[in-house]
Design a protein around this motif. Sequence first.
Motif, PDB file in Angstrom:
ATOM      1  N   GLY A  67       0.780  -1.161   0.000  1.00 55.35           N
ATOM      2  CA  GLY A  67       0.000   0.000   0.000  1.00 55.35           C
ATOM      3  C   GLY A  67       0.841   1.253   0.000  1.00 55.35           C
ATOM      4  N   LYS A  68       0.271   2.222   0.612  1.00 50.42           N
ATOM      5  CA  LYS A  68       0.855   3.557   0.609  1.00 50.42           C
ATOM      6  C   LYS A  68       2.229   3.602   1.283  1.00 50.42           C
ATOM      7  N   ALA A  69       2.379   2.936   2.422  1.00 46.28           N
ATOM      8  CA  ALA A  69       3.658   2.939   3.138  1.00 46.28           C
ATOM      9  C   ALA A  69       4.750   2.295   2.294  1.00 46.28           C
ATOM     10  N   GLU A  70       4.407   1.203   1.625  1.00 44.12           N
ATOM     11  CA  GLU A  70       5.382   0.536   0.770  1.00 44.12           C
ATOM     12  C   GLU A  70       5.790   1.443  -0.393  1.00 44.12           C
ATOM     13  N   GLY A  71       4.809   2.112  -0.974  1.00 45.34           N
ATOM     14  CA  GLY A  71       5.105   3.043  -2.065  1.00 45.34           C
ATOM     15  C   GLY A  71       5.999   4.183  -1.618  1.00 45.34           C
ATOM     16  N   ALA A  72       5.733   4.730  -0.426  1.00 40.78           N
ATOM     17  CA  ALA A  72       6.564   5.810   0.116  1.00 40.78           C
ATOM     18  C   ALA A  72       7.994   5.326   0.342  1.00 40.78           C
ATOM     19  N   SER A  73       8.136   4.099   0.815  1.00 38.69           N
ATOM     20  CA  SER A  73       9.460   3.530   1.035  1.00 38.69           C
ATOM     21  C   SER A  73      10.213   3.367  -0.275  1.00 38.69           C
ATOM     22  N   ILE A  74       9.534   2.889  -1.286  1.00 43.47           N
ATOM     23  CA  ILE A  74      10.171   2.694  -2.597  1.00 43.47           C
ATOM     24  C   ILE A  74      10.572   4.038  -3.202  1.00 43.47           C
ATOM     25  N   SER A  75       9.687   5.028  -3.130  1.00 42.14           N
ATOM     26  CA  SER A  75      10.023   6.336  -3.702  1.00 42.14           C
ATOM     27  C   SER A  75      11.190   6.976  -2.954  1.00 42.14           C
ATOM     28  N   ALA A  76      11.276   6.760  -1.640  1.00 39.05           N
ATOM     29  CA  ALA A  76      12.399   7.287  -0.865  1.00 39.05           C
ATOM     30  C   ALA A  76      13.707   6.609  -1.274  1.00 39.05           C
ATOM     31  N   GLN A  77      13.648   5.316  -1.563  1.00 40.12           N
ATOM     32  CA  GLN A  77      14.850   4.588  -1.984  1.00 40.12           C
ATOM     33  C   GLN A  77      15.337   5.069  -3.348  1.00 40.12           C
ATOM     34  N   ILE A  78      14.408   5.319  -4.242  1.00 37.85           N
ATOM     35  CA  ILE A  78      14.769   5.764  -5.593  1.00 37.85           C
ATOM     36  C   ILE A  78      15.252   7.208  -5.565  1.00 37.85           C
TER      37      ILE A  78
END
Length: 94
Positions: free
Chosen positions: A1-12
Motif C-alpha cells: 500500500g501507501k507505506a510501501e510506495g513511500a518507502s520505494i520512492s524514498a529509496q529511488i
Amino acid sequence: GKAEGASISAQIGKEQAISDIQATVDAVKDAGKVAIVGYCWGSDLAYAAANKVNGIACVIGYDGSQAVADYREKRKVPTLLHFCENDPELSMEA
C-alpha cells in the motif's frame, strides 16, 4: 500500500527518478511527441519534469502534493494538474 510506495520512492529518490525519465524520453523521442502522465508521486515527478527533462511536449498530473509546494516556478512546457475535491491529505486551501 501507501507505506510501501513511500518507502520505494524514498529509496529511488527524486533526482534518480528524473534521470530515469530523461533516459526514457531520450529512448522514445524519435517516435513523436512525448507527454508524461503521473499519479501521486508520479504526478510530482511529472510536474518537476516539466522544468528538468528535455524533449517533452507536456505533462499531466493527478493528486501530486509536491506540485502544490512547488507551484511558484513557471513550467517550461504546458502543464495540466488535477486534484481531488475531498482529498484527506491535501486541503482545498493548499
